[in-house]
Design a protein around this motif. Structure first.
Motif, mmCIF file in Angstrom:
data_model
loop_
_atom_site.group_PDB
_atom_site.id
_atom_site.type_symbol
_atom_site.label_atom_id
_atom_site.label_comp_id
_atom_site.label_asym_id
_atom_site.label_seq_id
_atom_site.Cartn_x
_atom_site.Cartn_y
_atom_site.Cartn_z
ATOM 1 N N CYS A 27 31.673 -18.039 -0.207
ATOM 2 C CA CYS A 27 30.517 -18.312 -1.143
ATOM 3 C C CYS A 27 29.994 -16.911 -1.471
ATOM 4 O O CYS A 27 29.625 -16.180 -0.685
ATOM 5 C CB CYS A 27 29.420 -19.124 -0.235
ATOM 6 S SG CYS A 27 27.830 -19.015 -1.412
ATOM 7 N N CYS B 43 25.930 -16.793 -0.012
ATOM 8 C CA CYS B 43 25.618 -16.656 1.590
ATOM 9 C C CYS B 43 26.926 -15.989 2.281
ATOM 10 O O CYS B 43 26.746 -15.810 3.270
ATOM 11 C CB CYS B 43 25.441 -17.974 2.183
ATOM 12 S SG CYS B 43 26.570 -19.328 1.957
ATOM 13 N N CYS C 287 26.657 -24.779 -3.596
ATOM 14 C CA CYS C 287 27.130 -24.310 -2.061
ATOM 15 C C CYS C 287 26.182 -25.580 -1.230
ATOM 16 O O CYS C 287 25.068 -25.445 -1.157
ATOM 17 C CB CYS C 287 27.033 -23.004 -1.882
ATOM 18 S SG CYS C 287 27.331 -22.564 -0.098
ATOM 19 N N LEU D 114 25.984 -24.763 2.034
ATOM 20 C CA LEU D 114 24.958 -24.100 2.951
ATOM 21 C C LEU D 114 24.005 -23.227 2.431
ATOM 22 O O LEU D 114 22.875 -23.137 3.298
ATOM 23 C CB LEU D 114 26.091 -23.181 3.601
ATOM 24 C CG LEU D 114 27.421 -23.768 4.118
ATOM 25 C CD1 LEU D 114 28.593 -22.815 4.436
ATOM 26 C CD2 LEU D 114 26.942 -24.580 5.293
ATOM 27 N N CYS D 115 23.901 -22.817 1.202
ATOM 28 C CA CYS D 115 22.847 -22.012 0.599
ATOM 29 C C CYS D 115 22.199 -22.456 -0.657
ATOM 30 O O CYS D 115 21.257 -21.698 -0.978
ATOM 31 C CB CYS D 115 23.389 -20.677 0.848
ATOM 32 S SG CYS D 115 24.562 -20.295 -0.786
HETATM 33 ZN ZN LIG Z 1 26.794 -20.400 0.023
#
Ligand SMILES: [Zn+2]
Length: 300
Positions: free
Chosen positions: A53, A56, A88, A90-91
């Protein structure tokens, strides 16, 4: 809410609202089409390779699925190029992956980095498989090239040219005098028509005379005669074949099969008869049994 239950409300007018979706003001694809006015459809997209990514910097494995915003960004000949914009997990940063019809691949266009794990034949000392540029392709085998051109020129000279000439000749004969050809055809047609008409009139008068139904099919006398003669010829041929085989069998039994008859069975049979004949070794003439019905020709 989509019109799942097919309930038609009392104020539903089929002329005004063509479908229940129209009545409710909804798209057939429901919530997935909430950005359809911007040309975006929400689809499930699976990562075709490993990426990092860009926001992040986390590694995201191949096969992770996202609700991607799919849209058309261009064309490669007649094949549309699609872009998939994913968030994403995660972020919440966005990255975009596009299709690449030219190389049958996916490419990351923004927001991420692809982990380069593709097998590159060029690095391994080979030639690129998906090479579309002829200048970058491998060297041409000069011998194969010469053979190819020689073969094609021979084919053009020996097969192609005569064929084209014959076709041209045919076309010229047909197109030389279309009026004359048409006249000839029409004349023939008119004559045939006259004959047909006369025949039909004859038939009709015959039917009138004997009060026959008008739908009755009359058969031509010449046709019957021809049919009978062909049938006779066929049966005569069969009879002749039968007679010939009967005669051959009789000859073989007598031990003097005709010379021109070289079938294995008759030659074996005649050989066997000769060996059994006691008078052959004595040097005298073999006795011929006389069979009634076969007349011996006097030799002289
Ligand atoms: Zn990310």
């Amino acid at each position: 809410m989509q019109g799942f239950n097919r309930y038609y409300p009392p104020d539903y007018d089929p002329k005004k609202h063509r479908t229940l979706n129209d009545y409710h003001g909804k798209h057939a694809l429901g919530d997935r089409a909430r950005k359809i006015d911007q040309g975006i459809l929400i689809t499930r997209f699976e990562l075709p390779f490993n990426i990092w990514c860009g926001t992040c910097n986390a590694h995201i494995g191949m096969g992770v699925r996202y609700n991607a915003e799919k849209r058309k960004v261009g064309m490669y000949y007649t094949t549309p190029i699609f872009a998939f914009r994913c968030k994403c997990h995660l972020c919440s940063g966005w990255f975009e992956i596009q299709t690449d019809p030219k190389n049958t691949r996916y490419v990351v266009t923004s927001g991420a980095r692809q982990k380069d794990e593709e097998w590159n034949p060029e690095e391994a000392g080979g030639y690129a498989i998906h090479e579309n540029d002829p200048s970058k392709a491998g060297p041409i085998d000069p011998l194969a090239q010469v053979e190819k051109t020689a073969e094609s020129s021979r084919y053009a000279r020996e097969v192609g040219a005569p064929r084209i000439e014959s076709l041209q000749e045919l076309s010229e004969t047909y197109n030389a005098d279309p009026y004359e050809l048409s006249k000839r055809v029409r004349k023939q047609f008119r004559e045939d028509k006259k004959i047909e008409k006369r025949k039909r009139e004859d038939d009709d008068s015959f039917k009138d005379k004997y009060a026959l139904p008008s739908t009755l099919k009359l058969v031509d006398e010449a046709d019957i005669r021809e049919e009978a003669s062909t049938k006779w010829a066929q049966e005569r041929g069969e009879w002749e074949v039968l007679e010939r085989s009967k005669r051959r069998r009789t000859m073989a039994e007598m031990g003097r099969a005709p010379k021109q008859d070289g079938t294995l069975a008759t030659s074996l049979l005649s050989g066997a008869l000769k060996r059994q004949d006691p008078f052959l070794s004595a040097g005298s003439k073999p006795l011929k049994p006389s069979i009634s019905g076969i007349i011996k020709k006097p030799r002289g």
